[in-house]
Motif scaffolding. Structure first.
Motif, PDB file in Angstrom:
ATOM      1  N   VAL A 112       9.413  20.172  29.418  1.00 53.52           N
ATOM      2  CA  VAL A 112       9.391  19.236  28.297  1.00 53.52           C
ATOM      3  C   VAL A 112       8.154  19.502  27.449  1.00 53.52           C
ATOM      4  N   LEU A 113       8.387  19.756  26.158  1.00 51.09           N
ATOM      5  CA  LEU A 113       7.291  19.925  25.213  1.00 51.09           C
ATOM      6  C   LEU A 113       6.908  18.555  24.674  1.00 51.09           C
ATOM      7  N   THR A 114       5.649  18.170  24.809  1.00 55.76           N
ATOM      8  CA  THR A 114       5.177  16.869  24.349  1.00 55.76           C
ATOM      9  C   THR A 114       4.365  17.050  23.076  1.00 55.76           C
ATOM     10  N   ARG A 115       4.769  16.347  22.025  1.00 51.38           N
ATOM     11  CA  ARG A 115       4.083  16.409  20.736  1.00 51.38           C
ATOM     12  C   ARG A 115       3.306  15.101  20.541  1.00 51.38           C
ATOM     13  N   VAL A 116       2.030  15.224  20.219  1.00 54.53           N
ATOM     14  CA  VAL A 116       1.146  14.073  20.103  1.00 54.53           C
ATOM     15  C   VAL A 116       0.734  13.881  18.644  1.00 54.53           C
ATOM     16  N   ARG A 117       0.864  12.657  18.153  1.00 54.62           N
ATOM     17  CA  ARG A 117       0.402  12.312  16.813  1.00 54.62           C
ATOM     18  C   ARG A 117      -0.622  11.185  16.901  1.00 54.62           C
ATOM     19  N   SER A 118      -1.334  10.978  15.792  1.00 53.16           N
ATOM     20  CA  SER A 118      -2.341   9.933  15.732  1.00 53.16           C
ATOM     21  C   SER A 118      -2.238   9.214  14.393  1.00 53.16           C
ATOM     22  N   GLY A 119      -2.506   7.909  14.388  1.00 47.42           N
ATOM     23  CA  GLY A 119      -2.448   7.160  13.138  1.00 47.42           C
ATOM     24  C   GLY A 119      -2.955   5.749  13.338  1.00 47.42           C
ATOM     25  N   ASN A 120      -3.046   4.992  12.241  1.00 47.88           N
ATOM     26  CA  ASN A 120      -3.362   3.577  12.397  1.00 47.88           C
ATOM     27  C   ASN A 120      -2.089   2.839  12.812  1.00 47.88           C
ATOM     28  N   GLN A 121      -2.193   1.537  13.043  1.00 49.84           N
ATOM     29  CA  GLN A 121      -1.056   0.809  13.615  1.00 49.84           C
ATOM     30  C   GLN A 121       0.173   0.847  12.705  1.00 49.84           C
ATOM     31  N   ASP A 122      -0.013   0.666  11.391  1.00 49.57           N
ATOM     32  CA  ASP A 122       1.115   0.725  10.463  1.00 49.57           C
ATOM     33  C   ASP A 122       1.804   2.080  10.529  1.00 49.57           C
ATOM     34  N   ARG A 125       0.836  -1.211   0.000  1.00 46.82           N
ATOM     35  CA  ARG A 125       0.000   0.000   0.000  1.00 46.82           C
ATOM     36  C   ARG A 125       0.863   1.250   0.000  1.00 46.82           C
ATOM     37  N   ARG A 126       1.966   1.223   0.748  1.00 45.86           N
ATOM     38  CA  ARG A 126       2.865   2.381   0.773  1.00 45.86           C
ATOM     39  C   ARG A 126       3.484   2.613  -0.603  1.00 45.86           C
ATOM     40  N   VAL A 127       3.844   1.534  -1.281  1.00 47.79           N
ATOM     41  CA  VAL A 127       4.420   1.646  -2.626  1.00 47.79           C
ATOM     42  C   VAL A 127       3.423   2.310  -3.572  1.00 47.79           C
ATOM     43  N   ARG A 128       2.155   1.888  -3.493  1.00 53.75           N
ATOM     44  CA  ARG A 128       1.121   2.499  -4.323  1.00 53.75           C
ATOM     45  C   ARG A 128       0.981   3.986  -4.007  1.00 53.75           C
ATOM     46  N   LEU A 129       1.048   4.329  -2.718  1.00 55.91           N
ATOM     47  CA  LEU A 129       0.938   5.727  -2.303  1.00 55.91           C
ATOM     48  C   LEU A 129       2.078   6.556  -2.874  1.00 55.91           C
ATOM     49  N   ILE A 130       3.298   6.006  -2.839  1.00 60.49           N
ATOM     50  CA  ILE A 130       4.450   6.731  -3.395  1.00 60.49           C
ATOM     51  C   ILE A 130       4.231   7.003  -4.875  1.00 60.49           C
ATOM     52  N   GLU A 131       3.824   5.978  -5.622  1.00 60.94           N
ATOM     53  CA  GLU A 131       3.614   6.140  -7.065  1.00 60.94           C
ATOM     54  C   GLU A 131       2.487   7.129  -7.350  1.00 60.94           C
ATOM     55  N   PRO A 160     -27.092  -4.996  10.518  1.00 65.78           N
ATOM     56  CA  PRO A 160     -26.552  -3.763   9.923  1.00 65.78           C
ATOM     57  C   PRO A 160     -25.367  -3.261  10.752  1.00 65.78           C
ATOM     58  N   THR A 161     -24.223  -3.153  10.124  1.00 68.22           N
ATOM     59  CA  THR A 161     -22.977  -2.914  10.859  1.00 68.22           C
ATOM     60  C   THR A 161     -22.223  -1.713  10.316  1.00 68.22           C
ATOM     61  N   ILE A 162     -21.707  -0.901  11.225  1.00 71.36           N
ATOM     62  CA  ILE A 162     -20.745   0.143  10.878  1.00 71.36           C
ATOM     63  C   ILE A 162     -19.374  -0.477  11.069  1.00 71.36           C
ATOM     64  N   SER A 163     -18.612  -0.574   9.998  1.00 75.30           N
ATOM     65  CA  SER A 163     -17.437  -1.444   9.971  1.00 75.30           C
ATOM     66  C   SER A 163     -16.141  -0.653   9.823  1.00 75.30           C
ATOM     67  N   TYR A 164     -15.030  -1.345  10.082  1.00 78.79           N
ATOM     68  CA  TYR A 164     -13.679  -0.830   9.856  1.00 78.79           C
ATOM     69  C   TYR A 164     -13.105  -1.480   8.597  1.00 78.79           C
ATOM     70  N   PRO A 165     -12.282  -0.764   7.820  1.00 81.50           N
ATOM     71  CA  PRO A 165     -11.642  -1.396   6.661  1.00 81.50           C
ATOM     72  C   PRO A 165     -10.793  -2.588   7.078  1.00 81.50           C
ATOM     73  N   SER A 166     -10.683  -3.557   6.210  1.00 77.97           N
ATOM     74  CA  SER A 166      -9.979  -4.794   6.541  1.00 77.97           C
ATOM     75  C   SER A 166      -8.488  -4.587   6.783  1.00 77.97           C
ATOM     76  N   GLU A 167      -7.923  -3.479   6.240  1.00 76.29           N
ATOM     77  CA  GLU A 167      -6.482  -3.300   6.384  1.00 76.29           C
ATOM     78  C   GLU A 167      -6.082  -2.619   7.686  1.00 76.29           C
ATOM     79  N   VAL A 168      -7.037  -2.076   8.474  1.00 83.36           N
ATOM     80  CA  VAL A 168      -6.679  -1.429   9.731  1.00 83.36           C
ATOM     81  C   VAL A 168      -6.838  -2.418  10.883  1.00 83.36           C
ATOM     82  N   PHE A 169      -6.222  -2.098  12.010  1.00 81.53           N
ATOM     83  CA  PHE A 169      -6.147  -3.045  13.124  1.00 81.53           C
ATOM     84  C   PHE A 169      -7.516  -3.516  13.595  1.00 81.53           C
ATOM     85  N   LEU A 170      -8.441  -2.591  13.858  1.00 80.25           N
ATOM     86  CA  LEU A 170      -9.741  -3.006  14.373  1.00 80.25           C
ATOM     87  C   LEU A 170     -10.534  -3.790  13.334  1.00 80.25           C
TER      88      LEU A 170
END
Length: 300
Positions: free
Chosen positions: A119-129, A34-40, A188-198
Motif C-alpha cells: 500500500v502506497l501512503t500519500r501524506v498531505r498537510s493543511g489547516n483545518q478547512d 475566503r475561498r470565493v475570494r481566492l477563486i476570483e 510579546p507573543t508569536i501568534s496564529y492568524p484568527s482564521e486558523v484553528f489554533l
C-alpha cells in the motif's frame, strides 16, 4: 480551473447564497467567503455581485451554468476512472493532517499502515478547512485534526465519521532567557492568524484566561506551527505550541514551559472520514488506525 472551485460555484447556484453554499460544502461561511475570494483572485475576474444581498453570482457567470455542470461531471468521472485505474495497478491511501500533526503523528500513521502489503501512503498537510475540503473532494481517504474537548467536527447531514485517537496540550513556552516575559504586563507573543484553528483556540480558550491586566502584543504571526517554533527559539516572544511538537526542545532545555503563570489548553487528536462507502483497503486502514494506533495521551 480547479474542480473544487467549479463545485463551489455550483454550490452557490444551487443554494442561492454564500451561506447556503457554505453549508453544502461543509464549511463555515467565513471559510467559504475566503475561498470565493481566492477563486476570483486566481481567475483575475469578479464572479459575484456584492451589491446585492445575499451575494450572488453575476449574470454572465450564471449563464455558464450548463458548461460548469458538464465540466464538473466529466472531471469527477475522470478522477474516479483514474483512481480506479491506479487502484488496479497498486493500492494507495491518502490522508491529510493539520500542519502541527503532520510532523508528530503522520510517521506513526504511515508505520501502522505499512503492514498492509504493497500500500502506497500519500501524506498531505493543511489547516483545518483545507483538511475538510480534501475529504469532501475525495482527494484523501481520511484526515487527522485537532479538536477542542466537547466540540464536534462539523457534521452537517452526518457527513463525517470520527474517532478520537488521543490528546495533546497547547502550552505557552519561551526560551530560558525569555521566561521573564511571561510576567510582563505587555506580553510579546508569536501568534496564529484568527482564521486558523489554533488562532481560534487562542481567542476562545486562552486569551480570556490570561492574567488580569495582561496585554498581548503580537510581534509575529504565522499559521505554520513549525515557523512559530523557530520564531520562539529566536527569543523574540512567548508562543503557544502543541506539547507533542516540542518534547525534545523541552527535554534539552532549549524551551521552558510557562504554564505555571499562563494558561494551557487540552486538545483532542481526531481521526475523520466521510460517512460513505470506502474501498476495501481504505476500510481496513480505518479499522486498523481506529483500533490500534497508540498516540501519547498528554494531560494537564
Amino acid at each position: 480551473m480547479r474542480l473544487e472551485w467549479i463545485d463551489d460555484i455550483l454550490a452557490v447556484l444551487d443554494g442561492g447564497s454564500l451561506a447556503r453554499a457554505a453549508e453544502k460544502r461543509f464549511l463555515t461561511q467565513s471559510a467559504f467567503t475566503r475561498r470565493v475570494r481566492l477563486i476570483e483572485d486566481s481567475i483575475g475576474a469578479a464572479l459575484f455581485d456584492r451589491r446585492r444581498k445575499p451575494v450572488t453570482l453575476l449574470p454572465g457567470v450564471r449563464a455558464l451554468e450548463p458548461e460548469l455542470r458538464d465540466l464538473s461531471a466529466r472531471m469527477h468521472k475522470l478522477r474516479q476512472t483514474m483512481q480506479t485505474a491506479s487502484d488496479q495497478a497498486s493500492k494507495s491511501l491518502g490522508f491529510v493532517c493539520q500542519h502541527a500533526l503532520t510532523t508528530t503523528v503522520s510517521p506513526q500513521v504511515v508505520l501502522a499502515l505499512s503492514t498492509d502489503g504493497n500500500v502506497l501512503t500519500r501524506v498531505r498537510s493543511g489547516n483545518q478547512d483545507e483538511c475538510l475540503m480534501h475529504l469532501i473532494s475525495r482527494e484523501v481517504d481520511f484526515a487527522i485534526m485537532y479538536a477542542l474537548p466537547g466540540d464536534d467536527t462539523p457534521v452537517p447531514f452526518n457527513a463525517f465519521e470520527t474517532v478520537d485517537l488521543g490528546t495533546d496540550l497547547l502550552i505557552p513556552v519561551a526560551t530560558p532567557n525569555g521566561r521573564n516575559k511571561a510576567n510582563s504586563a505587555v506580553l510579546p507573543t508569536i501568534s496564529y492568524p484568527s482564521e486558523v484553528f489554533l488562532g481560534q483556540v487562542f481567542a476562545r480558550m486562552i486569551n480570556p484566561r490570561l492574567p488580569k491586566d495582561t496585554t498581548v502584543s503580537i510581534v509575529a504571526e504565522t499559521a505554520l506551527t513549525l515557523a512559530v517554533l523557530q520564531l520562539v527559539l529566536t527569543d523574540i516572544g512567548v508562543a503557544w505550541l502543541p506539547h507533542s511538537l516540542i518534547v525534545e526542545h523541552l527535554s534539552q532545555g532549549r524551551l521552558v514551559r510557562i504554564d505555571d503563570v499562563l494558561p494551557s489548553q487540552l486538545l483532542i487528536i481526531r481521526l475523520v472520514r466521510l460517512r460513505e462507502a470506502q474501498s476495501e483497503h481504505a476500510e481496513r486502514a480505518w479499522q486498523r488506525l481506529a483500533q490500534h494506533l497508540q498516540l501519547p495521551t498528554v494531560g494537564n
